[in-house]
Design an enzyme around this catalytic site. Sequence first.
Site, PDB file in Angstrom:
ATOM      1  N   HIS A  72       0.554  -0.988  -0.123  1.00  0.00           N
ATOM      2  CA  HIS A  72      -0.082   0.240   0.231  1.00  0.00           C
ATOM      3  C   HIS A  72       0.940   0.769   0.048  1.00  0.00           C
ATOM      4  O   HIS A  72       1.592   0.928   0.532  1.00  0.00           O
ATOM      5  CB  HIS A  72      -0.780  -0.215   1.089  1.00  0.00           C
ATOM      6  N   TYR A 201      -9.375   6.438   7.122  1.00  0.00           N
ATOM      7  CA  TYR A 201      -9.473   6.045   7.827  1.00  0.00           C
ATOM      8  C   TYR A 201     -10.425   7.933   8.719  1.00  0.00           C
ATOM      9  O   TYR A 201     -10.248   8.873   7.749  1.00  0.00           O
ATOM     10  CB  TYR A 201      -8.190   7.412   9.148  1.00  0.00           C
ATOM     11  N   PRO A 292      -4.514   0.581  18.424  1.00  0.00           N
ATOM     12  CA  PRO A 292      -4.282   0.194  17.260  1.00  0.00           C
ATOM     13  C   PRO A 292      -3.408   1.391  16.234  1.00  0.00           C
ATOM     14  O   PRO A 292      -3.312   1.178  15.135  1.00  0.00           O
ATOM     15  CB  PRO A 292      -4.895  -0.981  17.032  1.00  0.00           C
ATOM     16  N   LYS A 296       0.727   0.029  14.933  1.00  0.00           N
ATOM     17  CA  LYS A 296       2.108   0.076  15.145  1.00  0.00           C
ATOM     18  C   LYS A 296       2.706  -1.285  16.152  1.00  0.00           C
ATOM     19  O   LYS A 296       3.520  -1.389  16.693  1.00  0.00           O
ATOM     20  CB  LYS A 296       2.417   1.397  16.354  1.00  0.00           C
ATOM     21  N   TYR A 384       3.723   6.429   9.363  1.00  0.00           N
ATOM     22  CA  TYR A 384       3.458   5.770   9.116  1.00  0.00           C
ATOM     23  C   TYR A 384       4.378   4.683   8.662  1.00  0.00           C
ATOM     24  O   TYR A 384       4.111   3.555   8.882  1.00  0.00           O
ATOM     25  CB  TYR A 384       2.435   5.809   8.397  1.00  0.00           C
TER      26      TYR A 384
END
Length: 390
Positions: A72, A201, A292, A296, A384
Amino acid sequence: MRTSVGIIGAGPAGLLLAHLLRQAGIENVVLENRTRDYVEHRQRAGVLEQNTVDVLRSSGAGERMDRLGLRHDGIELRFAREGHRVDFPSHTGGRSVMVYAQTEVVKDLIAISEQQGGTIRFEAEALAIEKADTGSPLIRYRHEGAEHTLECDIVVACDGFHGIGRQSMPQSLLRTWSHEYPFAWLGILADVPPSCDELIYANHERGFALHSMRSPQVSRLYLQVAPDEDLNAWPDDRIWAELDARFELPGWSLEHGPITEKGITPMRSFVAEPLRYGRLFLAGDAAHIVPPTGAKGLNLAAADATLLAAAIIQAHDKGDESLLDAYSETALRRVWRAEHFSYFMTTMLHRDPHADDFAHRLQLSNLRYIASSEAAAASLAENYVGLPVG
Ligand SMILES: Cc1cc2nc3c(=O)[nH]c(=O)nc-3n(C[C@H](O)[C@H](O)[C@H](O)COP(=O)(O)OP(=O)(O)OC[C@H]3O[C@@H](n4cnc5c(N)ncnc54)[C@H](O)[C@@H]3O)c2cc1C
């Protein structure tokens, strides 16, 4: 029984550490109190940051991941009924993440251990760690109804948040920090192709939602719920209706399908310091927990294992313990960065039931900033995909 490194816990931290040590010819034994089947099917994380992908690949454990994992290159932030993509490679010098379930990483590492003659003792419960402040620590454990002793040079507790490792450190040495969040995640697995190519998100006035996936056929979706939410109050129709509402975007719709698994995950931040007492080391969830939202938890466990493996190999091969001495401080610097990023993502995206509308306006302002500023997007992307290990 005697070994060089005694490892408690066959989660990602313990299995990766055992694998990296075995590659370097260092004998080790993993004790795991659950069955192999249980460990291989426990649904948890699903996003591997670049460092985790790199270490699995370079150590020969990435073949199935490279075949079945989904690379991704970005995520979508969805708010105010608009979608905004954050690109990773263009902001991070080409780095990205891999969607590949924790269960699959665990299966791969167990299979390699089996092929290479590694020792993982399932249904073996560590009961106590003794003599950690001497050169020959030991683990007392129960296996097949009898008590045994594993003598080691080093003990590594990769035994998760509720394990005995952290509890075996002198309480006068240990410092802890924790933060509770006023919400939890209701997660589902559904047999339906994902409705998106990348994770979404969503910050919505009804609460946070996340669209993730496990494979081209299986979707993983989450809803923010109350920490004491009753799962029975969420029949499948209600879950899909709530997901539809929170992902609302003109011209976009969410595919529904049979839900195969449901669960509630609590949200917590926790750090224990230091990660070492004598010849006892802590790695992964045994020492730290993140909510979550930043993806991580598994990656921190892998980073700890990578750092600790390098330190043990240097001590074993060269008699040089400088990396072992530095492990706690080096790992914790990264842990605190991930703690902050996870807190940042969580508080920016969830609806705090105790917060006022001012706080919500600040969240939207921050999301708009990330959507419109290269610098802000780069900061999110860099965290990220994961900062360098070490
Ligand atoms: C329900 C749940 C959902 C999660 N979802 C996500 C997610 O969506 N995204 C994300 O990034 N992270 C998620 N996480 C976090 C992530 O899965 C963890 O950070 C990761 O598993 C940490 O790996 P670990 O090896 O440190 O610990 P663990 O995976 O917890 O492994 C510890 C192992 O030690 C064993 N053990 C414990 N005590 C003993 C003992 N006395 N003797 C022998 N063995 C023992 C346990 O059985 C376990 O197998 C989730 C965690 C949970 C609990």
